[in-house]
Write an enzyme that holds these catalytic residues in place. Structure first.
Site, PDB file in Angstrom:
ATOM      1  N   ARG A  68       1.597   8.915  -6.485  1.00 58.29           N
ATOM      2  CA  ARG A  68       1.166  10.228  -7.008  1.00 58.29           C
ATOM      3  C   ARG A  68       1.475  10.425  -8.495  1.00 58.29           C
ATOM      4  O   ARG A  68       1.478  11.563  -8.974  1.00 58.29           O
ATOM      5  CB  ARG A  68       1.818  11.383  -6.233  1.00 58.29           C
ATOM      6  CG  ARG A  68       1.732  11.304  -4.734  1.00 58.29           C
ATOM      7  CD  ARG A  68       0.320  11.422  -4.239  1.00 58.29           C
ATOM      8  NE  ARG A  68       0.245  11.594  -2.789  1.00 58.29           N
ATOM      9  CZ  ARG A  68      -0.774  11.137  -2.064  1.00 58.29           C
ATOM     10  NH1 ARG A  68      -1.763  10.477  -2.631  1.00 58.29           N
ATOM     11  NH2 ARG A  68      -0.804  11.337  -0.771  1.00 58.29           N
ATOM     12  N   HIS A  82     -10.343   0.031   1.933  1.00 63.33           N
ATOM     13  CA  HIS A  82      -9.789   1.042   2.840  1.00 63.33           C
ATOM     14  C   HIS A  82     -10.721   1.393   3.992  1.00 63.33           C
ATOM     15  O   HIS A  82     -10.302   1.994   4.974  1.00 63.33           O
ATOM     16  CB  HIS A  82      -9.377   2.283   2.044  1.00 63.33           C
ATOM     17  CG  HIS A  82      -8.163   2.037   1.212  1.00 63.33           C
ATOM     18  ND1 HIS A  82      -7.134   2.928   1.130  1.00 63.33           N
ATOM     19  CD2 HIS A  82      -7.806   0.976   0.459  1.00 63.33           C
ATOM     20  CE1 HIS A  82      -6.188   2.419   0.336  1.00 63.33           C
ATOM     21  NE2 HIS A  82      -6.589   1.241  -0.084  1.00 63.33           N
ATOM     22  N   ASP A  88       1.306   2.653   3.602  1.00 64.63           N
ATOM     23  CA  ASP A  88       0.382   3.729   3.221  1.00 64.63           C
ATOM     24  C   ASP A  88       1.168   5.029   2.990  1.00 64.63           C
ATOM     25  O   ASP A  88       0.729   6.119   3.376  1.00 64.63           O
ATOM     26  CB  ASP A  88      -0.715   3.945   4.276  1.00 64.63           C
ATOM     27  CG  ASP A  88      -1.860   4.800   3.729  1.00 64.63           C
ATOM     28  OD1 ASP A  88      -1.845   5.121   2.526  1.00 64.63           O
ATOM     29  OD2 ASP A  88      -2.759   5.148   4.513  1.00 64.63           O
ATOM     30  N   ASP A 143      -9.427   2.613  -3.220  1.00 60.40           N
ATOM     31  CA  ASP A 143      -8.710   3.505  -2.312  1.00 60.40           C
ATOM     32  C   ASP A 143      -9.648   4.022  -1.217  1.00 60.40           C
ATOM     33  O   ASP A 143     -10.491   3.281  -0.737  1.00 60.40           O
ATOM     34  CB  ASP A 143      -8.073   4.661  -3.089  1.00 60.40           C
ATOM     35  CG  ASP A 143      -6.916   5.245  -2.321  1.00 60.40           C
ATOM     36  OD1 ASP A 143      -5.927   4.523  -2.141  1.00 60.40           O
ATOM     37  OD2 ASP A 143      -7.023   6.388  -1.850  1.00 60.40           O
ATOM     38  N   HIS A 167      -4.960  -0.669   6.245  1.00 63.47           N
ATOM     39  CA  HIS A 167      -4.692   0.142   7.450  1.00 63.47           C
ATOM     40  C   HIS A 167      -5.729   0.023   8.579  1.00 63.47           C
ATOM     41  O   HIS A 167      -6.410   0.993   8.931  1.00 63.47           O
ATOM     42  CB  HIS A 167      -4.447   1.607   7.118  1.00 63.47           C
ATOM     43  CG  HIS A 167      -5.374   2.260   6.127  1.00 63.47           C
ATOM     44  ND1 HIS A 167      -6.740   2.105   6.155  1.00 63.47           N
ATOM     45  CD2 HIS A 167      -5.112   3.096   5.096  1.00 63.47           C
ATOM     46  CE1 HIS A 167      -7.271   2.822   5.185  1.00 63.47           C
ATOM     47  NE2 HIS A 167      -6.302   3.430   4.529  1.00 63.47           N
ATOM     48  N   HIS A 205       0.823  -1.209   0.000  1.00 63.48           N
ATOM     49  CA  HIS A 205       0.000   0.000   0.000  1.00 63.48           C
ATOM     50  C   HIS A 205       0.864   1.269   0.000  1.00 63.48           C
ATOM     51  O   HIS A 205       1.370   1.679   1.038  1.00 63.48           O
ATOM     52  CB  HIS A 205      -0.878  -0.045   1.267  1.00 63.48           C
ATOM     53  CG  HIS A 205      -1.892   1.034   1.365  1.00 63.48           C
ATOM     54  ND1 HIS A 205      -2.952   0.952   2.246  1.00 63.48           N
ATOM     55  CD2 HIS A 205      -2.031   2.223   0.736  1.00 63.48           C
ATOM     56  CE1 HIS A 205      -3.692   2.043   2.144  1.00 63.48           C
ATOM     57  NE2 HIS A 205      -3.144   2.838   1.231  1.00 63.48           N
ATOM     58  N   PRO A 224      -4.590  14.636   4.338  1.00 57.45           N
ATOM     59  CA  PRO A 224      -4.253  13.518   5.227  1.00 57.45           C
ATOM     60  C   PRO A 224      -3.147  12.641   4.635  1.00 57.45           C
ATOM     61  O   PRO A 224      -3.084  12.443   3.428  1.00 57.45           O
ATOM     62  CB  PRO A 224      -5.562  12.722   5.291  1.00 57.45           C
ATOM     63  CG  PRO A 224      -6.265  13.036   4.011  1.00 57.45           C
ATOM     64  CD  PRO A 224      -5.832  14.410   3.583  1.00 57.45           C
TER      65      PRO A 224
HETATM   66  O1  DOR Z   1      -4.131   9.561   4.919  1.00 61.09           O
HETATM   67  C1  DOR Z   1      -4.205   8.978   3.865  1.00 61.09           C
HETATM   68  N1  DOR Z   1      -3.849   9.564   2.708  1.00 61.09           N
HETATM   69  N2  DOR Z   1      -4.672   7.725   3.848  1.00 61.09           N
HETATM   70  C2  DOR Z   1      -4.897   7.063   2.715  1.00 61.09           C
HETATM   71  O2  DOR Z   1      -5.228   5.894   2.743  1.00 61.09           O
HETATM   72  C3  DOR Z   1      -4.735   7.788   1.415  1.00 61.09           C
HETATM   73  C4  DOR Z   1      -3.744   8.829   1.525  1.00 61.09           C
HETATM   74  C5  DOR Z   1      -3.570   9.751   0.365  1.00 61.09           C
HETATM   75  O3  DOR Z   1      -3.790   9.351  -0.780  1.00 61.09           O
HETATM   76  O4  DOR Z   1      -3.140  10.875   0.584  1.00 61.09           O
END
Ligand code: DOR
Length: 458
Positions: free
Chosen positions: A84, A207, A338, A180, A255, A80, A352
């Site tokens: 990007r 997820h 992650d 996702d 996660h 995982h 996040p």
């Molecule tokens: O905090 C997170 N950000 N958790 C995820 O599972 C995806 C990720 C993101 O793509 O930024």
């Protein structure tokens, strides 16, 4: 050309010996138990050694601490990560993520489909895979989204996939599917996607951080994120388990972070493990180093809505202890990063996620190892062999003849302080900045070729 790694402590999920490994053509040809600990220490020449003309390279034992024994382990396998790429080069690119991966000891990585465009066709997955093959640093498995554009509607190109076991192409089909962080809202649609996963014989990474009427109500009534996101995770976990049972497919829960979800997964797995895999329903799960190592108190210090923000959120100490218990009793199958790189301004605005590829090994050694906790064999299982099995990749994750020579050399006695400025990843958003971690990756080998060497090696 042969490469011989000798005077090493060789660890995998079932092995803990002193000896040598012979590599040829990118494959492990032999594993020879030769040395005792005392032998290895006395020689003081831990590392790679010359063998006639077949020398790959020499690692000078004099740069090591006296008595140090280097540990050879299978390269890590990450189920995982967010690379990007395409679409967000300011956060990360395939190149920077791959360099971060090898610096962190990873040889195989699954990258999620929440890119721009979303990876929702085999062609898009293969473009990324082909670029990665050309880079030659890691073995990348792009995930394919379940629905087109991850919009929750029509199923994606997964309907046109051929099972990995039936493909003979050099660039094979994805080994994992996932929507996702969105999850698919409608049960019928998710069941249709699960049916495709069953046909293909590959897992769906769920997820479990979307939807649920209860969570929506909690949100509407102004409850804190901690409250509604916990309900969300617990309800979503229950839902995908039920639908996975109906579809008789492989559900992989990403996660896991709440003690209730841990208990639900444990309760589901116990009878499954007892009676064997009769229906085809398989349940596996992963935990992240940050949920195993940090709590909501750390998030507050970092900034709960900025640098400490992640999905699912860092939870309570009771949740963290439940996760550690689940790692110890085998409820949690694998550790996954992650890896979620973001720019500084994105983090300030509350995006996040944490960068994680370069700290995961150290965090896991620091947080999980010790008396009454994990030994290196179990750590290796969680970070290499088990995730490789989940992906159906039988040629890695163990140090055994015939397997790929995807290996790491680790100084298990070393400690280091996390400084994101030294990261290969473009994401500097580590929640472990300034922390002292045990266990340093000295070298990463990909198919027998050295693709990363730490500065502490000459
Ligand atoms: O905090 C997170 N950000 N958790 C995820 O599972 C995806 C990720 C993101 O793509 O930024």
């Amino acid at each position: 050309m042969k490469t011989i790694l000798q005077n090493m402590r060789i660890i995998d999920e079932t092995t803990d010996i002193y000896g040598a490994v012979v590599i040829e053509g990118g494959i492990i040809r032999a594993v020879i138990a030769t040395d005792t600990v005392a032998d290895a220490e006395n020689r003081g020449t831990a590392g790679l050694k010359a063998h006639g003309d077949s020398v790959a390279r020499i690692l000078d034992g004099s740069t090591m601490r006296p008595g140090q024994v280097l540990t050879l382990m299978p390269a890590l396998v990450d189920l995982h990560a967010h690379f990007r790429d395409p679409g967000f080069p300011e956060k990360e690119t395939l190149e920077s993520a791959s360099l971060a991966a090898v610096a962190g000891g990873y040889g195989t990585v699954v990258c999620m489909a929440n890119t721009n465009p979303v990876i929702d066709t085999l062609e898009k997955a293969q473009v990324l895979k082909a670029r990665s093959v050309r880079l030659g640093l890691i073995d990348l498995y792009p995930v394919m989204a379940l629905t087109r554009g991850m919009e929750g509607g029509e199923l994606s190109g997964i309907t046109a996939l051929v099972a990995p076991s039936e493909t003979r192409t050099p660039i094979p089909c994805p080994r994992m599917l996932s929507e996702d962080g969105r999850d698919v809202a409608g049960d019928a649609r998710l069941l249709a996607a699960f049916a495709e996963a069953r046909r293909l014989g590959i897992p769906v990474s769920c997820h479990c951080d979307a939807g649920g009427a209860e969570a929506e109500t909690a949100k509407r009534f102004g409850k804190s994120r901690e409250v509604w996101s916990r309900i969300e995770e617990n309800v979503a976990t229950q839902r995908v388990i039920e639908l996975g049972k109906q579809a008789q497919c492989h559900v992989h829960i990403a996660h896991v972070s709440t003690k209730e979800a841990v208990q639900l997964i444990r309760a589901t797995k116990v009878p499954l493990n007892k009676s064997g895999d009769e229906t085809g329903f398989t349940l596996t799960c992963e935990a992240t180093p940050h949920h195993l190592g940090l709590t909501e108190a750390d998030a507050r210090v970092l900034g709960a809505e900025s640098w400490g923000r992640v999905n699912p959120p860092l939870r309570t100490e009771a949740d963290r202890q439940a996760l550690i218990g689940a790692v110890l009793d085998g409820t949690i199958d694998a550790i996954a990063t992650d890896h979620a790189p973001h720019t500084e301004s994105d983090k300030e605005r509350g995006s996040p996620g944490f960068t994680g590829l370069e700290t995961s090994y150290g965090v896991c050694m620091t947080e999980l190892m010790g008396e009454d906790r994990l030994d290196l064999k179990r750590l290796s299982s969680l970070m290499s062999a088990a995730p490789a099995r989940i992906l159906g990749l039988i040629d890695r994750g163990r140090i055994t003849p015939g397997n790929r020579a995807d290996l790491i050399i680790v100084d298990t006695g070393a400690s280091w302080v996390v400084n994101p400025q030294g990261f290969k990843s473009r994401g500097q958003n580590s929640p472990f900045t300034g922390r002292k971690l045990r266990g340093r990756i000295l070298m990463t080998m990909h198919r027998g070729r050295v693709v990363f060497e730490s500065d502490s090696i000459d």
